[in-house]
Design a protein around this motif. Structure first.
Motif, PDB file in Angstrom:
ATOM      1  N   THR A 106      14.444   2.833   9.921  1.00 41.63           N
ATOM      2  CA  THR A 106      13.525   1.955  10.651  1.00 41.63           C
ATOM      3  C   THR A 106      12.080   2.317  10.334  1.00 41.63           C
ATOM      4  OG1 THR A 106      15.120   1.689  12.447  1.00 41.63           O
ATOM      5  CG2 THR A 106      12.822   1.172  12.941  1.00 41.63           C
ATOM      6  N   TRP A 107      11.774   3.625  10.343  1.00 44.67           N
ATOM      7  CA  TRP A 107      10.410   4.044  10.036  1.00 44.67           C
ATOM      8  C   TRP A 107      10.062   3.760   8.582  1.00 44.67           C
ATOM      9  CZ3 TRP A 107       7.701   7.394   6.873  1.00 44.67           C
ATOM     10  CH2 TRP A 107       6.374   7.646   7.242  1.00 44.67           C
ATOM     11  N   LYS A 108      11.040   3.823   7.681  1.00 45.84           N
ATOM     12  CA  LYS A 108      10.803   3.562   6.254  1.00 45.84           C
ATOM     13  C   LYS A 108      10.297   2.142   6.016  1.00 45.84           C
ATOM     14  CE  LYS A 108      13.283   3.630   1.808  1.00 45.84           C
ATOM     15  NZ  LYS A 108      13.244   2.197   1.494  1.00 45.84           N
ATOM     16  N   LYS A 109      10.634   1.251   6.938  1.00 51.50           N
ATOM     17  CA  LYS A 109      10.210  -0.145   6.791  1.00 51.50           C
ATOM     18  C   LYS A 109       8.822  -0.383   7.378  1.00 51.50           C
ATOM     19  CE  LYS A 109      15.018  -1.622   7.200  1.00 51.50           C
ATOM     20  NZ  LYS A 109      16.013  -2.360   8.041  1.00 51.50           N
ATOM     21  N   SER A 110       8.191   0.667   7.872  1.00 50.77           N
ATOM     22  CA  SER A 110       6.888   0.505   8.516  1.00 50.77           C
ATOM     23  C   SER A 110       5.789   0.268   7.494  1.00 50.77           C
ATOM     24  CB  SER A 110       6.550   1.747   9.353  1.00 50.77           C
ATOM     25  OG  SER A 110       6.364   2.866   8.506  1.00 50.77           O
ATOM     26  N   GLU A 111       4.686  -0.258   7.987  1.00 51.75           N
ATOM     27  CA  GLU A 111       3.518  -0.510   7.132  1.00 51.75           C
ATOM     28  C   GLU A 111       2.947   0.795   6.591  1.00 51.75           C
ATOM     29  OE1 GLU A 111      -1.010  -2.295   7.639  1.00 51.75           O
ATOM     30  OE2 GLU A 111       0.580  -2.881   9.058  1.00 51.75           O
ATOM     31  N   GLN A 112       3.042   1.866   7.406  1.00 53.86           N
ATOM     32  CA  GLN A 112       2.488   3.149   6.974  1.00 53.86           C
ATOM     33  C   GLN A 112       3.201   3.684   5.741  1.00 53.86           C
ATOM     34  OE1 GLN A 112       3.311   2.420  10.112  1.00 53.86           O
ATOM     35  NE2 GLN A 112       1.287   2.362  11.088  1.00 53.86           N
ATOM     36  N   TRP A 113       4.530   3.605   5.745  1.00 56.22           N
ATOM     37  CA  TRP A 113       5.260   4.113   4.584  1.00 56.22           C
ATOM     38  C   TRP A 113       5.011   3.248   3.352  1.00 56.22           C
ATOM     39  CZ3 TRP A 113       6.781   8.374   2.797  1.00 56.22           C
ATOM     40  CH2 TRP A 113       7.676   8.456   1.730  1.00 56.22           C
ATOM     41  N   ALA A 114       4.864   1.952   3.556  1.00 57.59           N
ATOM     42  CA  ALA A 114       4.550   1.075   2.426  1.00 57.59           C
ATOM     43  C   ALA A 114       3.217   1.479   1.794  1.00 57.59           C
ATOM     44  CB  ALA A 114       4.505  -0.379   2.889  1.00 57.59           C
ATOM     45  N   THR A 115       2.254   1.846   2.631  1.00 57.79           N
ATOM     46  CA  THR A 115       0.963   2.289   2.107  1.00 57.79           C
ATOM     47  C   THR A 115       1.107   3.607   1.354  1.00 57.79           C
ATOM     48  OG1 THR A 115      -0.125   1.218   3.983  1.00 57.79           O
ATOM     49  CG2 THR A 115      -1.417   2.811   2.718  1.00 57.79           C
ATOM     50  N   ILE A 116       1.931   4.511   1.898  1.00 60.77           N
ATOM     51  CA  ILE A 116       2.181   5.790   1.223  1.00 60.77           C
ATOM     52  C   ILE A 116       2.784   5.541  -0.160  1.00 60.77           C
ATOM     53  CG2 ILE A 116       3.586   7.890   1.273  1.00 60.77           C
ATOM     54  CD1 ILE A 116       1.312   8.063   3.183  1.00 60.77           C
ATOM     55  N   GLU A 117       3.745   4.638  -0.242  1.00 62.07           N
ATOM     56  CA  GLU A 117       4.364   4.316  -1.539  1.00 62.07           C
ATOM     57  C   GLU A 117       3.330   3.757  -2.510  1.00 62.07           C
ATOM     58  OE1 GLU A 117       7.610   1.734  -0.186  1.00 62.07           O
ATOM     59  OE2 GLU A 117       8.983   3.204  -1.076  1.00 62.07           O
ATOM     60  N   GLN A 118       2.420   2.936  -1.998  1.00 60.82           N
ATOM     61  CA  GLN A 118       1.390   2.349  -2.852  1.00 60.82           C
ATOM     62  C   GLN A 118       0.464   3.428  -3.403  1.00 60.82           C
ATOM     63  OE1 GLN A 118       1.159  -0.889  -3.775  1.00 60.82           O
ATOM     64  NE2 GLN A 118      -0.508  -0.245  -5.147  1.00 60.82           N
ATOM     65  N   LEU A 119       0.105   4.390  -2.543  1.00 61.21           N
ATOM     66  CA  LEU A 119      -0.740   5.483  -2.991  1.00 61.21           C
ATOM     67  C   LEU A 119      -0.026   6.326  -4.042  1.00 61.21           C
ATOM     68  CD1 LEU A 119      -2.276   6.609   0.426  1.00 61.21           C
ATOM     69  CD2 LEU A 119      -3.503   5.594  -1.492  1.00 61.21           C
ATOM     70  N   CYS A 120       1.248   6.561  -3.839  1.00 57.79           N
ATOM     71  CA  CYS A 120       2.018   7.346  -4.811  1.00 57.79           C
ATOM     72  C   CYS A 120       2.102   6.624  -6.154  1.00 57.79           C
ATOM     73  CB  CYS A 120       3.429   7.619  -4.282  1.00 57.79           C
ATOM     74  SG  CYS A 120       3.481   8.770  -2.905  1.00 57.79           S
ATOM     75  N   SER A 121       2.292   5.334  -6.099  1.00 62.21           N
ATOM     76  CA  SER A 121       2.398   4.577  -7.349  1.00 62.21           C
ATOM     77  C   SER A 121       1.069   4.563  -8.088  1.00 62.21           C
ATOM     78  CB  SER A 121       2.859   3.145  -7.061  1.00 62.21           C
ATOM     79  OG  SER A 121       1.868   2.439  -6.334  1.00 62.21           O
TER      80      SER A 121
END
Length: 602
Positions: free
Chosen positions: A535-550
């Protein structure tokens, strides 16, 4: 007159209570100018205090309080000196402070604690339902039982000690744990302040050091070897010593009656300067955040650990055996540091008027053992040592680590005399002034173990970089996070994020701290709940983290994946560092463009 003296001793309203010779409120002692002998009160007699009808019961004690004739010199005495000098002699009951004890203490307080024994077929001569001296249950503080355990137990558990205090006919009604004070009592107006004056009312008592018979923690257990190995990696790679805080929980230690175990789930390494022979702790701006994260994970700071290692033979990986009975186990400086930490993390206790007594904070030393391998040795310092450290009465000796030194009084500070007992060359007990002081009188050893079946509060099999290791080139940033995620092959998102150091980075990083939005993920890790993690993985915060990593990894976010899950994963050929064909710069795994010249990898 009698009422006035009692009221002054206990701080009651003079008309708020009555004193009786008997519990059934007969034989009232009226206020009159008579001595104890005229009132027929002898040494050992018990008096009973009850609230009067006109007084609220909250103002006075409603429990029987014993007084002896030697405690009160005369009921007709009106001198303040007689009243004050007797106050330290009178055993008195007190209202337990509103203290929230630790969960393990609340649990053990409800346990029976008795040591049950089976019927002995050779010694017992009674039926199956009978009991005799050979099979009757023993108390948890039975010294003979503890001495015959394998290995023998030198210190009873703290809760066994409490059972000993609260046993007997009165069930511990008058038991109280007193914290030692080495400071002059304030508020004494009969003379000028120190150094111009001091009296027996405000002067702290001299201290005779005794080896403590109990300990607040009976065992230290690391959940698995990986925790300790990762901590030791710093010394292996640099040769410098290292310090860390132990985070874990307190549980029941069933090998000892009413015992407590400190279970270590993670080690946090604060900012520090280290050399081969010294450690210096630096200010840690993230300390409060680390404690907060640990609390949300169901953990707390249970102790500290430091290394004292010196290579013996680098070819076979042996270390020098330097801490032993011929040198020292803890130095005086380390005892003082341990005392500082224990005072900082005091143990909540209802039986103490101060609301705290002793500490469960432990000390672990990683050092060479008799086999020249790394051993982990656990310790605490005694409550007497805690008092000496808290009141700044103990100093280390410069050239003798095994010796401490009790300070001498100065115009700025009065220091009570400190003594210890030892045997002279003829075998006689002799009292010595603690200048200097063998620190063995201050130390309590604690067995440190690893379980046969490893346990994992944090289940990730990958290793996110440990904080404050920049000197090794191991940094916590989004580049290292992208590398960490690219190497994770688990299909479980919970396993990927279940790393203490990773969670600390997500909360404390300066680019996108998640302190206010990571609660659900911490709950997932704490309860091992994959659904909450997803559930937390689908959050906006994790999406931003993934974007920063990419972004730092040089890949579009759509190509980041976690293997079977679809997360940051890269081809196997990209799992190692690679050299640019154009400028020979060594690039991090998972990057497709050179970080130096920005040209493609191939």
């Amino acid at each position: 007159m009698a009422d006035n003296i009692v009221a002054k001793e206990f701080g009651f309203n003079s008309n708020g209570f009555s004193v009786y010779l008997n519990r059934n409120k007969t034989g009232e002692i009226l206020s009159q100018n008579k001595t104890l002998s005229l009132l027929k009160i002898k040494h050992g007699d018990m008096l009973f205090l009850f609230p009067s009808a006109s007084s609220s019961s909250s103002e006075v004690m409603d429990t029987a309080t014993p007084h002896t004739s030697s405690s009160l010199p005369s009921l007709s005495s009106s001198s303040s000196s007689s009243s004050s000098s007797s106050s330290s002699m009178i055993p008195r009951s007190f209202s337990a402070p509103q203290v929230q004890e630790d969960e393990i203490d609340q649990y053990l307080a409800k346990q029976d604690g008795k040591i049950y024994r089976n019927r002995d077929p050779q010694l017992c001569r009674h039926g199956a339902l009978g009991k005799c001296v050979h099979c009757v249950p023993l108390e948890p503080f039975d010294e003979d039982y503890l001495n015959h355990l394998d290995p023998p137990v030198k210190h009873m558990s703290f809760h066994a000690y409490l059972r000993k205090l609260t046993g007997g006919a009165d069930k511990g009604k008058f038991a109280a744990l007193e914290n030692i004070s080495c400071k002059i009592k304030s508020g004494c107006e009969g003379h000028p302040p120190w150094p111009e004056g001091i009296c027996t009312k405000c002067q702290p008592s001299a201290i005779t050091l005794n080896r403590q018979k109990y300990r607040h923690v009976d065992n230290i257990m690391f959940e698995n070897h990986t925790i300790a190995d990762r901590f030791l990696d710093f010394w292996r790679k640099t040769g410098s010593q290292r310090m860390g805080y132990l985070y874990g929980r307190y549980t029941e230690h069933t090998d000892i009656p009413l015992g407590i175990r400190a279970e270590v789930a993670a080690i946090y390494e604060p900012p520090q300067n280290a050399t081969q022979n010294s450690l210096e702790l630096l200010e840690d701006p993230k300390a409060a955040a680390v404690d907060e994260i640990a609390a949300k994970l169901g953990l707390c700071k249970v102790g500290w650990i430091f290394t004292d290692l010196l290579s013996e033979d680098t070819r076979i990986g042996t270390v020098r055996y330097s801490r032993n009975k011929d040198s020292h186990y803890l130095s005086a400086e380390e005892c003082i540091t341990a005392g500082y930490f224990q005072n900082k993390h005091s143990n909540p206790c209802k039986l103490s008027r101060d609301g705290h007594f002793g500490s469960k904070f432990v000390t672990v030393v990683a050092t060479g053992g008799p086999d020249n391998q790394v051993h982990f040795e656990g310790y605490q310092v005694s409550n007497q040592c805690m008092a000496l450290v808290r009141d700044e009465c103990l100093l280390p000796c410069k050239d003798a680590p095994e010796l401490g030194y009790a300070k001498e009084s100065s115009p700025e500070q009065y220091v009570p005399d400190v003594f210890y007992k030892d045997k002279d060359k003829f075998g006689n007990d002799v009292t010595f002034l603690a200048r200097p002081l063998p620190v063995e009188y201050l130390i309590i050893d604690i067995t440190t173990t690893f379980p046969k079946d490893p346990q994992y509060t944090f289940s990730s099999t990958q290793r996110f970089p440990i904080e404050n290791r920049d000197i090794l080139g191991e940094t916590q940033d989004f580049h290292s996070l992208a590398t960490y995620l690219s190497q994770c092959t688990s299909a479980s998102f919970l396993d990927i994020v279940s790393d203490f150091h990773l969670l600390l980075f997500l909360v404390t990083n300066e680019v996108m701290p998640l302190r206010d939005s990571i609660g659900l993920l911490l709950d997932a890790v704490k309860t091992s709940n994959e659904d909450l993690a997803q559930t937390w993985k689908k959050s906006e915060q994790w999406a931003t983290i993934e974007q920063l990593c990419s972004t730092v990894g040089g890949q579009p976010s759509s190509s980041l994946g976690y293997g079977a899950m679809g997360g940051p994963s890269v081809p196997a050929s990209s799992s190692a560092m690679w050299s640019c064909l154009h400028c020979t710069f060594m690039n991090q795994p998972g990057t497709e463009h050179c970080e130096m010249c920005s040209l493609p990898r191939s």
